[in-house]
Design a protein around this motif. Sequence first.
Motif, mmCIF file in Angstrom:
data_model
loop_
_atom_site.group_PDB
_atom_site.id
_atom_site.type_symbol
_atom_site.label_atom_id
_atom_site.label_comp_id
_atom_site.label_asym_id
_atom_site.label_seq_id
_atom_site.Cartn_x
_atom_site.Cartn_y
_atom_site.Cartn_z
ATOM 1 N N ALA A 1 0.576 -1.155 0.183
ATOM 2 C CA ALA A 1 -0.354 -0.011 -0.537
ATOM 3 C C ALA A 1 0.983 1.194 0.356
ATOM 4 N N VAL A 2 2.102 0.945 0.189
ATOM 5 C CA VAL A 2 2.882 1.909 0.945
ATOM 6 C C VAL A 2 3.472 3.127 0.141
ATOM 7 N N SER A 3 3.668 1.546 -0.926
ATOM 8 C CA SER A 3 4.119 1.509 -2.473
ATOM 9 C C SER A 3 3.505 2.044 -2.986
ATOM 10 N N PHE A 4 2.096 1.267 -3.543
ATOM 11 C CA PHE A 4 1.226 2.869 -4.519
ATOM 12 C C PHE A 4 1.020 3.722 -4.112
ATOM 13 N N ARG A 5 1.406 4.426 -2.652
ATOM 14 C CA ARG A 5 0.915 5.817 -2.364
ATOM 15 C C ARG A 5 1.889 6.747 -3.428
ATOM 16 N N ASP A 6 2.956 5.722 -2.689
ATOM 17 C CA ASP A 6 4.011 6.655 -3.598
ATOM 18 C C ASP A 6 4.088 6.928 -4.927
ATOM 19 N N GLU A 7 3.682 5.793 -5.825
ATOM 20 C CA GLU A 7 3.827 5.754 -6.768
ATOM 21 C C GLU A 7 2.555 6.886 -7.867
ATOM 22 N N PHE A 8 1.918 6.123 -6.992
ATOM 23 C CA PHE A 8 0.133 6.781 -7.568
ATOM 24 C C PHE A 8 -0.331 8.172 -6.521
ATOM 25 N N GLY A 9 -0.047 8.447 -6.089
ATOM 26 C CA GLY A 9 -0.434 9.290 -4.712
ATOM 27 C C GLY A 9 -2.141 8.847 -4.366
ATOM 28 N N ALA A 10 -2.067 7.862 -3.758
ATOM 29 C CA ALA A 10 -3.852 7.880 -3.401
ATOM 30 C C ALA A 10 -3.068 6.107 -2.404
ATOM 31 N N LEU A 11 -4.026 6.141 -0.725
ATOM 32 C CA LEU A 11 -3.011 5.109 0.201
ATOM 33 C C LEU A 11 -4.695 3.805 0.084
ATOM 34 N N PRO A 12 -4.365 3.728 -0.772
ATOM 35 C CA PRO A 12 -5.433 1.863 -0.466
ATOM 36 C C PRO A 12 -5.588 1.471 0.220
ATOM 37 N N GLN A 13 -7.006 1.199 0.559
ATOM 38 C CA GLN A 13 -7.097 0.094 1.698
ATOM 39 C C GLN A 13 -7.389 -0.887 1.536
ATOM 40 N N ILE A 14 -6.239 -1.893 2.258
ATOM 41 C CA ILE A 14 -6.043 -3.343 2.472
ATOM 42 C C ILE A 14 -7.733 -3.669 3.367
ATOM 43 N N GLU A 15 -8.402 -5.026 2.465
ATOM 44 C CA GLU A 15 -8.455 -5.540 3.223
ATOM 45 C C GLU A 15 -8.706 -6.738 3.163
ATOM 46 N N GLY A 16 -8.418 -7.789 4.541
ATOM 47 C CA GLY A 16 -7.600 -9.155 4.488
ATOM 48 C C GLY A 16 -6.329 -9.485 3.703
ATOM 49 N N GLU A 17 -6.524 -10.422 3.244
ATOM 50 C CA GLU A 17 -4.587 -11.206 3.388
ATOM 51 C C GLU A 17 -3.877 -11.609 2.049
#
Length: 137
Positions: A66-82
Amino acid sequence: PAAFWKPDYQRHANGATGVAGAVLVADNPTDHHIFLEAFTEVRDPHSSSLGLTARTPRGEVAIMEAVSFRDEFGALPQIEGEGAALKGLRLAVADLDATERVLRAGHLAPERHIGRLVLPPQAAFGATLIFEPPGRT
């Protein structure tokens, strides 16, 4: 897949000319390498500090934290489950400025982030839409 990959279905008034890739998010991207290989039929996905990427003839499929996604695209996704969850769709566009005008005319507010236009998940039914020049990885 035959219907999805029809060129006519990948063109849109927003300037999209094709799907550049799909981005999944997981707590531990490398835990999903067997799934990624089976899903994409790419036997040696690229591994980097961002996560795993399978480059297919039709676009990339990436799994990142998720933090890499945020750094790359500017939005922090919510993670649900494994598991790994689809959180972003990368769309190739020829002209970012023209795409931005179309999106804003449609009352959407994309943000510029590292040479891309990003529509956050609140504006795109839970997925982040990423508009970028063709060939950007």
